[in-house]
Design a protein around this motif. Structure first.
Motif, PDB file in Angstrom:
ATOM      1  N   ASN A  91      25.258 -60.528 -12.172  1.00 11.32           N
ATOM      2  CA  ASN A  91      26.103 -61.641 -11.718  1.00 11.32           C
ATOM      3  C   ASN A  91      25.600 -62.333 -10.463  1.00 11.32           C
ATOM      4  N   GLY A  92      24.556 -61.787  -9.834  1.00  6.66           N
ATOM      5  CA  GLY A  92      24.055 -62.383  -8.608  1.00  6.66           C
ATOM      6  C   GLY A  92      24.737 -61.809  -7.380  1.00  6.66           C
ATOM      7  N   GLU A  93      24.265 -62.245  -6.212  1.00  9.81           N
ATOM      8  CA  GLU A  93      24.743 -61.693  -4.952  1.00  9.81           C
ATOM      9  C   GLU A  93      25.816 -62.554  -4.288  1.00  9.81           C
ATOM     10  N   ALA A  94      26.361 -63.511  -5.011  1.00 10.98           N
ATOM     11  CA  ALA A  94      27.385 -64.386  -4.421  1.00 10.98           C
ATOM     12  C   ALA A  94      28.634 -63.588  -4.078  1.00 10.98           C
ATOM     13  N   ASP A  95      29.344 -64.038  -3.054  1.00 13.02           N
ATOM     14  CA  ASP A  95      30.578 -63.361  -2.642  1.00 13.02           C
ATOM     15  C   ASP A  95      31.548 -63.276  -3.814  1.00 13.02           C
ATOM     16  N   GLY A  96      32.107 -62.100  -4.000  1.00 14.63           N
ATOM     17  CA  GLY A  96      33.096 -61.896  -5.052  1.00 14.63           C
ATOM     18  C   GLY A  96      32.513 -61.705  -6.432  1.00 14.63           C
ATOM     19  N   GLY A  97      31.186 -61.802  -6.559  1.00 15.81           N
ATOM     20  CA  GLY A  97      30.575 -61.720  -7.881  1.00 15.81           C
ATOM     21  C   GLY A  97      30.423 -60.321  -8.418  1.00 15.81           C
ATOM     22  N   ASN A  98      30.538 -59.312  -7.567  1.00 14.12           N
ATOM     23  CA  ASN A  98      30.357 -57.941  -8.041  1.00 14.12           C
ATOM     24  C   ASN A  98      31.649 -57.417  -8.646  1.00 14.12           C
ATOM     25  N   GLU A  99      31.544 -56.877  -9.844  1.00 15.75           N
ATOM     26  CA  GLU A  99      32.728 -56.407 -10.567  1.00 15.75           C
ATOM     27  C   GLU A  99      33.352 -55.153  -9.959  1.00 15.75           C
ATOM     28  N   PHE A 100      32.538 -54.351  -9.259  1.00 13.24           N
ATOM     29  CA  PHE A 100      32.991 -53.011  -8.921  1.00 13.24           C
ATOM     30  C   PHE A 100      33.187 -52.761  -7.427  1.00 13.24           C
ATOM     31  N   ALA A 101      32.634 -53.604  -6.567  1.00 15.73           N
ATOM     32  CA  ALA A 101      32.697 -53.303  -5.129  1.00 15.73           C
ATOM     33  C   ALA A 101      32.894 -54.567  -4.311  1.00 15.73           C
ATOM     34  N   GLU A 102      33.547 -54.397  -3.173  1.00 22.07           N
ATOM     35  CA  GLU A 102      33.594 -55.431  -2.144  1.00 22.07           C
ATOM     36  C   GLU A 102      32.332 -55.291  -1.299  1.00 22.07           C
ATOM     37  N   LEU A 103      31.663 -56.410  -1.032  1.00 24.31           N
ATOM     38  CA  LEU A 103      30.435 -56.382  -0.242  1.00 24.31           C
ATOM     39  C   LEU A 103      30.496 -57.391   0.889  1.00 24.31           C
ATOM     40  N   GLU A 104      29.804 -57.101   1.966  1.00 25.37           N
ATOM     41  CA  GLU A 104      29.680 -58.031   3.078  1.00 25.37           C
ATOM     42  C   GLU A 104      28.337 -57.797   3.769  1.00 25.37           C
ATOM     43  N   TYR A 105      27.916 -58.782   4.537  1.00 28.85           N
ATOM     44  CA  TYR A 105      26.660 -58.657   5.270  1.00 28.85           C
ATOM     45  C   TYR A 105      26.898 -57.979   6.613  1.00 28.85           C
ATOM     46  N   MET A 106      25.980 -57.077   6.966  1.00 26.30           N
ATOM     47  CA  MET A 106      26.024 -56.396   8.260  1.00 26.30           C
ATOM     48  C   MET A 106      24.610 -56.355   8.829  1.00 26.30           C
ATOM     49  N   ASN A 107      24.528 -56.225  10.132  1.00 24.53           N
ATOM     50  CA  ASN A 107      23.251 -56.043  10.810  1.00 24.53           C
ATOM     51  C   ASN A 107      23.086 -54.560  11.137  1.00 24.53           C
ATOM     52  N   ILE A 108      22.131 -53.911  10.484  1.00 23.88           N
ATOM     53  CA  ILE A 108      21.991 -52.464  10.645  1.00 23.88           C
ATOM     54  C   ILE A 108      20.524 -52.092  10.843  1.00 23.88           C
ATOM     55  N   THR A 109      20.295 -50.848  11.225  1.00 29.62           N
ATOM     56  CA  THR A 109      18.966 -50.256  11.261  1.00 29.62           C
ATOM     57  C   THR A 109      19.104 -48.784  10.892  1.00 29.62           C
ATOM     58  N   VAL A 110      17.988 -48.100  10.775  1.00 34.21           N
ATOM     59  CA  VAL A 110      17.999 -46.654  10.537  1.00 34.21           C
ATOM     60  C   VAL A 110      17.477 -45.977  11.794  1.00 34.21           C
ATOM     61  N   ILE A 111      18.248 -45.059  12.332  1.00 34.63           N
ATOM     62  CA  ILE A 111      17.843 -44.312  13.527  1.00 34.63           C
ATOM     63  C   ILE A 111      16.841 -43.235  13.116  1.00 34.63           C
ATOM     64  N   THR A 112      15.697 -43.230  13.785  1.00 32.41           N
ATOM     65  CA  THR A 112      14.648 -42.246  13.459  1.00 32.41           C
ATOM     66  C   THR A 112      14.413 -41.242  14.584  1.00 32.41           C
ATOM     67  N   SER A 113      14.906 -41.531  15.777  1.00 32.51           N
ATOM     68  CA  SER A 113      14.768 -40.583  16.889  1.00 32.51           C
ATOM     69  C   SER A 113      15.900 -40.828  17.873  1.00 32.51           C
ATOM     70  N   ASN A 114      16.059 -39.921  18.807  1.00 31.94           N
ATOM     71  CA  ASN A 114      17.209 -39.950  19.705  1.00 31.94           C
ATOM     72  C   ASN A 114      16.781 -40.204  21.151  1.00 31.94           C
ATOM     73  N   LYS A 115      17.612 -40.930  21.848  1.00 27.93           N
ATOM     74  CA  LYS A 115      17.346 -41.224  23.258  1.00 27.93           C
ATOM     75  C   LYS A 115      17.397 -39.933  24.083  1.00 27.93           C
ATOM     76  N   PRO A 116      16.653 -39.885  25.198  1.00 26.06           N
ATOM     77  CA  PRO A 116      15.851 -40.950  25.807  1.00 26.06           C
ATOM     78  C   PRO A 116      14.519 -41.119  25.093  1.00 26.06           C
ATOM     79  N   TYR A 117      14.089 -42.366  24.941  1.00 31.80           N
ATOM     80  CA  TYR A 117      12.819 -42.666  24.295  1.00 31.80           C
ATOM     81  C   TYR A 117      11.651 -42.423  25.250  1.00 31.80           C
ATOM     82  N   GLY A 118      10.509 -42.086  24.667  1.00 33.41           N
ATOM     83  CA  GLY A 118       9.291 -41.935  25.453  1.00 33.41           C
ATOM     84  C   GLY A 118       9.098 -40.585  26.101  1.00 33.41           C
ATOM     85  N   VAL A 119      10.044 -39.665  25.944  1.00 34.93           N
ATOM     86  CA  VAL A 119       9.918 -38.329  26.539  1.00 34.93           C
ATOM     87  C   VAL A 119       9.346 -37.383  25.481  1.00 34.93           C
ATOM     88  N   ARG A 120       8.146 -36.943  25.678  1.00 35.25           N
ATOM     89  CA  ARG A 120       7.497 -36.070  24.696  1.00 35.25           C
ATOM     90  C   ARG A 120       7.940 -34.623  24.921  1.00 35.25           C
TER      91      ARG A 120
END
Length: 753
Positions: free
Chosen positions: A225-254
């Motif tokens: 059905n495409g990615e248009a708003d409301g077009g998905n039969e099974f789920a509500e969807l919205e756009y978000m700004n996200i990332t995947v965390i790969t390490s924990n602060k403090p950064y740069g400390v070996r």
């Protein structure tokens, strides 16, 4: 097949940094996943294709071939390692031809501070934010998310809004008109059986959810059905700004935790010092850095699909909840449930058969010897870790004259060269040889006195070529064996009599059946975990064990002989079976048991592929000798072609233990008495080493020499003997049996031989 991107190197051996969060045993762990709780063998048919070493295409090869054919949609329902590897090696192809990526996993928005986003139930007190699929390789997930390809994420936020209700389960039970519907229902039923919690659940929920299945529905609906708003039969969807965390602060400390930076002058993959990947990387499920004193909720965020702003943010379409069923009169409360049952039962593109309908005269027959009026020899228990050599040893023991040994039980280790699900291969070998009377006990999946999670010293065994993938499939040859009616079956099985017994239960059963004054001989070929646990759990064990033959160990006596733990270069003098559970080795070797050691130097004298193949080729062929010849020929070929298989002759040497136990002095053997001690639980560079200790009061018999030519001939002659030969030589022979009418009337029975 691949390994974790974060640990990528020249070998597939290495730590299980993130994988250790997955339980290795039963109750929803790798054992139940690898066997689908026994359903794969019980239900699915067997086709002609199978895994083959060095011929099996890699995941990256298949993906690259698919992408090269044109625009492709990518569905990621697990770790993102394969996709990330292709992205890093074929970036232009990936970005040009992957149209959109649908990801099942992650968790974005916590319901509250007390209910974060993750589902790492095994590591929640260290990391409450991650979800298993993303946690399996956070850096790979980061690469995929930041690839520039549009991503739709179906996280726990959405999948947790579609609980499996009693109403859905009841409707599913009623609607199973296709084989795929039947298999899916049985699979779901097993999940609910092992996870079902006592007490009622809200709104008739079972407490479980439609995770990947729902994600597949959301993906297919968007593709249709495409990615248009409301077009998905099974789920509500919205756009978000996200990332995947790969390490924990403090950064740069070996601090030694981060394999991208620590030990490297230049960070790997061109990563930046002080960047988001340069912090502490979670090292385990009980990483002290991640634990917060006085709290049940940890602070590590590895694998967290986190909502952020700034340069790290990627705009992603995210499913937030499952849509309710538009039909208010339906008992199914979600729109997806209605479609799921409809599609699964469609007559188009449906399954052709299951294992019982694949062949016109399929039946399950147990073959057992008739021991009436037969004198039984000394009772023997074989304790194995299911390496290739162990299966040859098992066949040899089943061929040994019954006036010499009486194999009563088999114990399998789950912390050796094969995953515990390979227990089904043991059942197949026994079925082939007509010994369905022998009980098989499942042992521990981790080393002695270690947590039930983690990989302990088993990290030293390669995951890929020459390691688990080959042992678990018997180098692709397991599929050629006849299928046994016996198989792993969980506690939640419909047939409690088929429940997989534990190693200690098989020990108790064999012990109970002993004639007055009789004692048990034990042969071990793997870590000594099972025998150590038996010794500690049964105070009478030592009094009923006549002798223990231990295949393994290298005694440091000042000579130049080195060990074989090739994946741990710092440990030059340990042998694998001792290294994999050093505390168990110490417990058994320094006990009052009567021990004969078949050490690594003796095994190396019995590790010539040329000699054993020559001996086999001079004898008559039996199904079992043909199988062994095929296995050894394959190992020899692999060793000569690919350096990842340089070590496989160690499996050939293991067979010496079984032959020596049966043949003894007929091999013109020499034995020495040595006072020994075992190094345990110190450091990986010394664990499992055996020392000559003048202070030790423990003396063990050590096989020091034997006649190699006699050994190879005795092994070959036994395997080629027509006596006690295979009842069904292969799966092809079994297929022929199932294709003609049986002599008896009934779907299955026990046949005494």
């Amino acid at each position: 097949m691949t390994r974790h991107l974060i640990l990528q190197g020249a070998s597939t051996a290495g730590g299980c940094r993130y994988r250790q969060a997955i339980p290795p045993g039963r109750r929803g762990g790798r054992l139940d996943a690898d066997t689908n709780s026994g359903l794969r063998r019980a239900f699915l048919p067997q086709g002609p294709r199978r895994y083959s070493p060095l011929r099996q295409p890699t995941a990256q090869q298949v993906m690259a071939e698919t992408l090269s054919a044109g625009p492709t949609t990518l569905l990621l329902f697990g770790s993102h390692t394969n996709a990330a590897l292709l992205l890093l090696t074929r970036r232009r192809l990936f970005r040009r031809n992957v149209e959109r990526i649908y990801v099942s996993g992650g968790g974005v928005r916590p319901d509250s501070e007390k209910n974060p986003t993750g589902n790492l139930f095994t590591a929640y007190d260290a990391n409450p934010f991650a979800e298993f699929n993303v946690f399996g390789d956070p850096f790979a997930a980061y690469q995929v998310l930041h690839s520039g390809v549009p991503v739709t994420l179906i996280p726990l936020d959405a999948t947790n809004t579609i609980p499996i209700t009693e109403e859905f389960f009841s409707e599913f039970r009623r609607r199973q008109t296709t084989y795929e519907a039947q298999y899916s229902f049985k699979s779901l039923d097993q999940v609910l059986r092992r996870r079902r919690r006592p007490g009622p659940h809200l709104h008739g929920s079972t407490g479980d959810y439609m995770w990947d299945s729902f994600a597949a529905g959301v993906a297919l609906s968007s593709m249709r059905n495409g990615e248009a708003d409301g077009g998905n039969e099974f789920a509500e969807l919205e756009y978000m700004n996200i990332t995947v965390i790969t390490s924990n602060k403090p950064y740069g400390v070996r601090d030694g935790s981060n394999p991208f930076f620590d030990g490297h002058k230049v960070p790997r993959f061109g990563l930046k010092e002080g960047g988001v990947h340069s912090g502490h990387v979670q090292t385990g499920i009980r990483d002290s850095f991640c634990l917060v004193p006085g709290s049940n909720s940890g602070r590590c965020e590895d694998g967290y699909t986190k909502e952020v702003s700034g340069p790290e943010a990627v705009r992603v379409r995210v499913a937030t909840s499952a849509k309710p069923n538009m039909n208010k009169n339906s008992t199914l409360d979600r729109e997806f449930f209605k479609s799921f049952l409809k599609v699964l039962n469609l007559p188009k593109q449906n399954g052709r058969f299951n294992i019982s309908t694949q062949f016109p005269y399929y039946r399950e027959v147990l073959y057992k010897p008739d021991f009436m009026n037969v004198s039984r020899a000394k009772p023997v228990i074989f304790d194995m870790d299911m390496s290739p050599g162990d299966f040859v040893s098992l066949i040899y023991l089943l061929k040994a004259p019954r006036e010499l040994i009486d194999l009563k039980g088999i114990l399998v280790n789950g912390n050796g060269w094969a995953n515990i699900a390979s227990i089904d291969i043991v059942y197949d070998i026994l079925h082939m040889m007509g010994r369905d009377d022998i009980s098989v006990g499942r042992g521990n999946t981790t080393a002695m006195d270690t947590p039930t999670l983690g990989c302990n010293n088993s990290y030293a065994i390669p995951q890929g070529s020459g390691g688990f993938i080959d042992s678990d499939t018997l180098y692709g040859l397991a599929r050629s064996l006849p299928r046994s009616p016996r198989r792993y079956s969980p506690e939640s099985s419909d047939y409690p009599v088929r429940r997989q017994p534990l190693a200690f239960e098989v020990w108790q059963s064999v012990k109970k059946q002993l004639d007055p004054g009789a004692k048990i001989t034990v042969l071990t070929s793997g870590p000594l975990t099972n025998l150590a646990n038996i010794s500690l759990s049964d105070a009478d064990a030592s009094s009923v064990i006549e002798r223990v033959y231990i295949v393994g160990g290298l005694i440091r006596d000042g000579g130049h002989e080195k060990g074989n733990v090739f994946t741990v270069p710092s440990n030059q003098y340990a042998e694998f079976n001792m290294f994999l559970d050093p505390l168990a080795a110490k417990t058994v070797m320094e006990s009052n048991l009567n021990i004969t050691l078949i050490p690594l130097p003796a095994q190396r004298k019995a590790a010539s592929f040329g000699a054993v193949l020559e001996a086999l080729e001079k004898t008559r062929r039996t199904p079992e000798s043909t199988f062994v010849h095929g296995l050894f020929s394959l190992l020899k070929e692999l060793q000569s072609k690919q350096k990842l298989y340089h070590h496989v002759d160690i499996f050939l040497g293991e067979v010496l233990g079984a032959v020596y136990m049966v043949q003894g002095s007929d091999l013109q053997s020499s034995v020495k008495l040595e006072p020994i001690s075992v190094i345990a639980n110190t450091t990986k560079s010394t664990d499992g080493q055996i020392l000559i200790s003048k202070q030790s009061t423990k003396l063990v018999k050590v096989l020091s020499d034997f006649n190699g030519k006699i050994y190879y001939n005795r092994l070959a002659n036994s395997l080629s003997d027509k006596k006690q030969s295979a009842i069904i030589g292969s799966f092809e022979e079994q297929k022929a049996i199932w294709s003609r009418p049986p002599n008896n009337s009934g779907p299955g029975h026990t046949k005494f031989l």
